[in-house]
Design an enzyme around this catalytic site. Structure first.
Site, PDB file in Angstrom:
ATOM      1  N   HIS A 142      -2.544  -1.015  -0.992  1.00  0.00           N
ATOM      2  CA  HIS A 142      -3.647  -1.060  -0.031  1.00  0.00           C
ATOM      3  C   HIS A 142      -3.241  -1.916   1.168  1.00  0.00           C
ATOM      4  O   HIS A 142      -2.611  -2.970   1.018  1.00  0.00           O
ATOM      5  CB  HIS A 142      -4.901  -1.640  -0.695  1.00  0.00           C
ATOM      6  CG  HIS A 142      -5.583  -0.657  -1.592  1.00  0.00           C
ATOM      7  ND1 HIS A 142      -4.900   0.178  -2.432  1.00  0.00           N
ATOM      8  CD2 HIS A 142      -6.900  -0.375  -1.780  1.00  0.00           C
ATOM      9  CE1 HIS A 142      -5.760   0.931  -3.098  1.00  0.00           C
ATOM     10  NE2 HIS A 142      -6.990   0.618  -2.723  1.00  0.00           N
ATOM     11  N   ARG A 411      -3.589   9.554  -7.859  1.00  0.00           N
ATOM     12  CA  ARG A 411      -4.980   9.533  -7.382  1.00  0.00           C
ATOM     13  C   ARG A 411      -5.151  10.552  -6.278  1.00  0.00           C
ATOM     14  O   ARG A 411      -4.286  10.719  -5.418  1.00  0.00           O
ATOM     15  CB  ARG A 411      -5.371   8.137  -6.871  1.00  0.00           C
ATOM     16  CG  ARG A 411      -6.862   8.067  -6.487  1.00  0.00           C
ATOM     17  CD  ARG A 411      -7.338   6.661  -6.214  1.00  0.00           C
ATOM     18  NE  ARG A 411      -6.948   6.168  -4.913  1.00  0.00           N
ATOM     19  CZ  ARG A 411      -7.752   5.515  -4.067  1.00  0.00           C
ATOM     20  NH1 ARG A 411      -9.005   5.263  -4.408  1.00  0.00           N
ATOM     21  NH2 ARG A 411      -7.311   5.073  -2.923  1.00  0.00           N
ATOM     22  N   GLU A 529     -17.725   5.045  -6.831  1.00  0.00           N
ATOM     23  CA  GLU A 529     -17.537   4.029  -5.795  1.00  0.00           C
ATOM     24  C   GLU A 529     -18.621   3.990  -4.727  1.00  0.00           C
ATOM     25  O   GLU A 529     -18.464   3.306  -3.730  1.00  0.00           O
ATOM     26  CB  GLU A 529     -16.165   4.192  -5.140  1.00  0.00           C
ATOM     27  CG  GLU A 529     -15.803   5.616  -4.753  1.00  0.00           C
ATOM     28  CD  GLU A 529     -14.343   5.750  -4.363  1.00  0.00           C
ATOM     29  OE1 GLU A 529     -13.743   4.778  -3.879  1.00  0.00           O
ATOM     30  OE2 GLU A 529     -13.802   6.849  -4.532  1.00  0.00           O
ATOM     31  N   ASP A 569     -15.866   0.205  -1.916  1.00  0.00           N
ATOM     32  CA  ASP A 569     -16.733   1.188  -1.273  1.00  0.00           C
ATOM     33  C   ASP A 569     -18.190   1.009  -1.667  1.00  0.00           C
ATOM     34  O   ASP A 569     -19.088   1.300  -0.870  1.00  0.00           O
ATOM     35  CB  ASP A 569     -16.247   2.599  -1.612  1.00  0.00           C
ATOM     36  CG  ASP A 569     -15.046   3.004  -0.770  1.00  0.00           C
ATOM     37  OD1 ASP A 569     -15.250   3.286   0.425  1.00  0.00           O
ATOM     38  OD2 ASP A 569     -13.929   3.017  -1.290  1.00  0.00           O
ATOM     39  N   ARG A 607     -10.908  -3.779  -7.866  1.00  0.00           N
ATOM     40  CA  ARG A 607     -11.223  -4.976  -7.077  1.00  0.00           C
ATOM     41  C   ARG A 607     -10.200  -5.172  -5.972  1.00  0.00           C
ATOM     42  O   ARG A 607      -9.000  -4.974  -6.173  1.00  0.00           O
ATOM     43  CB  ARG A 607     -11.204  -6.228  -7.965  1.00  0.00           C
ATOM     44  CG  ARG A 607     -12.267  -6.266  -9.042  1.00  0.00           C
ATOM     45  CD  ARG A 607     -12.158  -7.563  -9.828  1.00  0.00           C
ATOM     46  NE  ARG A 607     -13.142  -7.656 -10.903  1.00  0.00           N
ATOM     47  CZ  ARG A 607     -14.377  -8.085 -10.748  1.00  0.00           C
ATOM     48  NH1 ARG A 607     -14.790  -8.466  -9.556  1.00  0.00           N
ATOM     49  NH2 ARG A 607     -15.206  -8.135 -11.757  1.00  0.00           N
ATOM     50  N   ARG A 738     -12.463   3.422   5.743  1.00  0.00           N
ATOM     51  CA  ARG A 738     -12.193   2.825   4.439  1.00  0.00           C
ATOM     52  C   ARG A 738     -12.753   1.406   4.385  1.00  0.00           C
ATOM     53  O   ARG A 738     -12.942   0.742   5.405  1.00  0.00           O
ATOM     54  CB  ARG A 738     -10.685   2.808   4.167  1.00  0.00           C
ATOM     55  CG  ARG A 738     -10.102   4.188   3.910  1.00  0.00           C
ATOM     56  CD  ARG A 738      -8.655   4.073   3.507  1.00  0.00           C
ATOM     57  NE  ARG A 738      -8.050   5.360   3.248  1.00  0.00           N
ATOM     58  CZ  ARG A 738      -8.087   5.997   2.084  1.00  0.00           C
ATOM     59  NH1 ARG A 738      -8.747   5.456   1.077  1.00  0.00           N
ATOM     60  NH2 ARG A 738      -7.491   7.161   1.927  1.00  0.00           N
TER      61      ARG A 738
END
Length: 912
Positions: A142, A411, A529, A569, A607, A738
């Site tokens: 991320h 994913r 989410e 999210d 998280r 995002r």
């Protein structure tokens, strides 16, 4: 912090050396300018008359070149300050342990075993609990790590030299030599670009993950050894088998959600690279043990099984004879280790997922079997003490890391899967328009064609559909060649309905062509989410576990279902308090559903590192979970800057993992009693009020315009800090943005609203509606770990927030009416939230009970403020340059703004 002599002395020492470097590299005039800004910011913080005006005027008068030097100076100083704080943390941990001796240190392996004993578990019961324990920590790429790897490497080297300076036995010339090396490193750091020249590729992100995985390789066996010793001490005379309860995963190279650069080929190369890195680590351990294990059968006997294994291997692989010839025929262990080394080298020579080289290990279990032969022989022949050295550590490493280092998760967003399924069923003639079907029809179509083998012409498919099928083929080959242990789960983000789950299963089991082998039985992991999806998760999981087709798949997974819940999210969607409560409720109700269906449920906690994305102390977060949600273990993501903060220093990494294990065991031993009904009702009311307040803010007219003008979001989106774009589908708007850049932006302007907004309105509304409202919330804080952790994390976010700085950013908003209206909402809610948490926790000021952290924030603020004020000034200059069409000035401004973003992140010790 300054009260601690070593920390203060170290910061001053590093600051002096940095000052010398700045004078040498930039000149005395620019060093004096940096000092002027630093002292002016301190005077502003102290409220000195005219200080704010003078500092603002000085910053406004600065040129790009002057500002660049000042920003670099503050940013590098924060890197040094963070390094010194980390070293102080290690010192404090060691002092605490020394002070508690002979009692175990808090939150340690021994304390965890004592909790098991106090809970009434005998040795058999403790073994059963350990056998159920499952902790998975999953690395993600991320985009929250603003620091370049080359910069982090220099900081890591600095830490090593500072450790050397701790040696009280150093001679003056030795100390001088170390200081010279520190000055050299700081000079190199000053001359290094702090910002990456381009976005990293996915495979470069894989290398970053492996950079931190190397720390885990060293730390993991120490944790197992500590737990083993604790079990032996507290349950003397009992034997235990430590299962591989700790495992690691990775999304890097497998996370396709909104990242067009993660292709089937990239996934294949990722699997190969991770396997190669693991084998390299095993080879190093093998050679170390070879040097150590010089036992001769003339001095100690060797088992018949081990002797036979050496002879059998020499017969199987004739090239072994040449390798074994130089070795003593009496050193059977070394001869066997030489065969192990050869097999590892053959494993390392694998250049594709198509096939294994002759003699290569396929899985970590095969390597473990060889090492167990050595262990058993030593134990049978008075060599148990030898086992406790490098051999046992290597065995634990093999169990934890296998030959893959970390299981690779895949994913993809549910909507992308839906489009691919729609295209394939159309080409196959099963349905002309799958997307137009209702939920029931979708389920019927997918069930009816699940697992069928069909010829599927690639030429008739779009690039997206071909890429999906190619990715499935990579997973098939990987499972067939190196085993399913290298593969993690198939995560479906934005899971909205059960057909999203069936679609993923359908794609996994589709066998296009006669040669296609079966897909591995990967976990299918729905990711909930948004607030709405969390509220409907019960029906979704109920449908999954009632469905015969899905239960057949789950039976292949030993009836273990993983469900992922997204903190980022959900918080962006519904605000902090509403998200926290929705996540808690979801875990409770899904645990009940799973128990009713005889399924073990593992929650995967998505998280982030920041407080607005579910961050905060890991142990506190685990203890705040519903106890029933931990029956089968847990998984957690470790994202962005969290990897560096937790896994750069082996001692900090070890402590973090120890606390995670301790907290998971401690929480698993808690009574499975739900919180009081009146507290749950209170949380429902609080969450409803907080959600209304939060939605009122983000749905306010022109809020998006305010957000884009009062934060550096547009500059954050262009930062070259990750391969993944900031928007899922490329559209502008809050719904497509995002969560990471959302939180990142509010952290930069020091408002941090994702971690507290709505809390004050909720608390005050509850107090107005109930005559004993404040007493109820105080009781919840004292008696409910979930509520306490939720409030404590909000306190930390409020303490890090700064409304004076936030107001400075608000001045960038051009429309005065929009500016005053939205800023008024933010500042008023901050005051309400601050007053409410202090009234609830009974403290006179924020972080009163955590004095060192309170002091750290106070110490950092005057040094972070100049970076914020420079950022605001250059945002203003950038927008003026955009109005003029001055492209060269725009480039200059953006380069400087990127530096300020990194500097503020270093000062705040968080990004997004």
């Amino acid at each position: 912090m300054e009260k601690r002599e070593k920390l203060g002395a170290e910061i001053r020492f590093l600051g002096r050396v940095l000052g010398d470097v700045i004078r040498e590299q930039a000149g005395s005039a620019l060093f004096e300018l940096e000092e002027e800004i630093r002292l002016g910011a301190r005077a502003r913080r102290e409220g000195a008359p005219g200080a704010e005006r003078a500092l603002g005027a000085r910053i406004t008068s600065m040129s790009d070149a002057e500002a660049r030097i000042v920003v670099r100076a503050f940013t590098i100083f924060f890197d040094l300050m963070n390094l010194a704080e980390d070293r102080e943390r290690v010192r404090v941990l060691r002092e605490r342990e020394r002070g508690r001796y002979p009692e175990p240190r808090s939150e340690s392996m021994e304390e965890a075993v004592l909790l098991m004993q106090k809970a009434g578990l005998d040795a058999k019961g403790s073994q059963a609990l350990l056998d159920m324990l499952s902790i998975g920590l999953v690395f993600t790429a991320h985009p929250t790590e603003a620091k370049r790897r080359s910069v982090r490497t220099k900081v890591r080297l600095l830490r090593q030299f500072l450790v050397q300076l701790d040696d009280a036995d150093l001679l003056p010339r030795e100390r001088e030599r170390i200081v010279t090396r520190i000055r050299s490193l700081l000079t190199g750091l000053w001359q290094t670009d702090l910002i990456r020249p381009r976005r990293p590729s996915v495979l470069e992100e894989v290398e970053v993950g492996l950079y931190f995985a190397a720390t885990l390789w060293e730390v993991a066996p120490d944790l197992y050894a500590e737990l083993d010793r604790a079990l032996g001490k507290i349950y003397p005379g009992s034997s235990f088998r430590l299962p591989p309860f700790l495992g690691f995963g990775s999304w890097i190279g497998g996370d396709r959600d909104g990242n067009p650069f993660v292709s089937a080929r990239v996934t294949e190369l990722t699997l190969m690279r991770m396997r190669a890195a693991a084998v390299d680590a095993h080879l190093s351990r093998c050679r170390l043990l070879f040097d150590e294990l010089t036992t001769s059968e003339r001095q100690a006997a060797v088992s018949w099984d081990l002797r036979q294994a050496v002879d059998r291997r020499a017969r199987e692989y004739p090239e072994m004879l040449q390798l074994l010839e130089p070795l003593s025929p009496h050193e059977i262990y070394r001869r066997f280790l030489k065969t192990v080394e050869w097999r590892l080298q053959r494993t390392r020579a694998m250049d594709s997922l198509e096939h294994l080289p002759t003699g290569a290990y396929r899985t970590g279990a095969e390597l473990s079997a060889d090492l167990l032969l050595i262990r058993d022989s030593l134990r049978m022949n008075k060599g148990s003490a030898i086992v406790e050295g490098n051999l046992q550590a290597w065995l634990w490493q093999t169990e934890v890391f296998g030959l893959h280092f970390a299981r690779l998760d895949i994913r993809q967003e549910s909507g992308r899967n839906t489009l691919v399924v729609a295209e394939i069923v159309r080409v196959l003639g099963l349905c002309p328009d799958y997307t137009s079907l209702d939920e029931g029809a979708r389920r019927a179509l997918l069930r009816g064609s699940l697992g069928s083998r069909r010829e599927l012409p690639h030429d008739a498919l779009s690039a997206d559909a071909r890429e999906t099928l190619d990715s499935c083929e990579v997973l098939r080959r990987a499972a067939a060649t190196v085993g399913e242990e290298a593969l993690g789960g198939n995560i479906i983000s934005m899971t909205h309905r059960f057909s999203d789950i069936l679609a993923a299963l359908w794609l996994m089991e589709l066998r296009p062509g006669r040669s296609a082998g079966p897909m591995p039985a990967m976990d299918i992991i729905p990711l909930f989410e948004t607030i709405r999806d969390l509220e409907h998760a019960r029906e979704m999981v109920q449908d999954m576990l009632d469905d015969p087709a899905y239960r057949r798949h789950l039976a292949r997974r030993r009836n273990v279902q993983i469900v992922m819940i997204g903190y980022s999210d959900s918080t962006k969607d519904g605000g902090y308090l509403a998200a926290c409560w929705s996540l808690y409720k979801t875990q409770s109700v899904l645990s009940e559903v799973a128990q009713q269906h005889g399924v073990r449920l593992i929650f995967f906690h998505g998280r982030g590192g920041s407080l607005g994305r579910g961050g905060g102390p890991a142990a506190r977060s685990i203890l705040a979970l519903p106890p029933e949600s931990l029956g089968a273990g847990l998984r957690m993501t470790e994202q962005g800057e969290v990897l560096a903060d937790r896994y750069d220093d082996p001692r900090i990494a070890g402590r973090h993992l120890e606390q995670v294990i301790w907290a998971t065991l401690a929480a698993s031993l808690q009574p499975l009693t739900p919180p009081r009904a009146e507290w749950q009702a209170a949380m429902e009311e609080l969450a409803r009020e907080a959600l209304a307040a939060y939605r009122a803010l983000i749905e306010e007219p022109c809020f998006l315009s305010y957000f884009e003008q009062a934060t550096p979001i547009l500059e954050i989106e262009s930062l070259p800090i990750a391969s993944r774009p900031a928007h899922r589908h490329g559209a502008r708007g809050l719904s497509d943005l995002r969560a990471i850049p959302w939180v990142f932006a509010w952290t930069q302007n020091r408002c941090m609203i994702p971690a507290w907004f709505g809390l004050g309105s909720a608390f005050q509304a509850f107090a107005r509606a109930h005559h004993d409202g404040w007493q109820t919330m105080r009781a919840m804080y004292e008696g409910w770990p979930f509520f306490r952790a939720t409030l404590d994390n909000a306190v930390l976010a409020l303490a890090k927030s700064d409304m004076d700085i936030g107001r400075t950013y608000a001045e960038l908003v051009e429309d005065a009416e929009v500016r005053e209206r939205i800023w008024g909402m933010i500042s008023a809610e901050y005051q309400r939230s601050r007053d409410s948490v202090l009234r609830t926790n009974g403290q006179p000021q924020l972080l009163e009970e955590v004095g060192w952290l309170q002091h750290s924030i106070r110490l950092r603020n005057p040094n972070t403020d100049p970076l914020n004020l420079l950022q605001v000034e250059w945002l203003r200059r950038l927008r003026e340059a955009e109005r003029r069409g001055d492209e060269e000035q725009q480039r200059e401004c953006r380069e400087l703004l990127r530096l300020t973003i990194e500097g503020v992140a270093a000062g705040m010790r968080t990004t997004g």
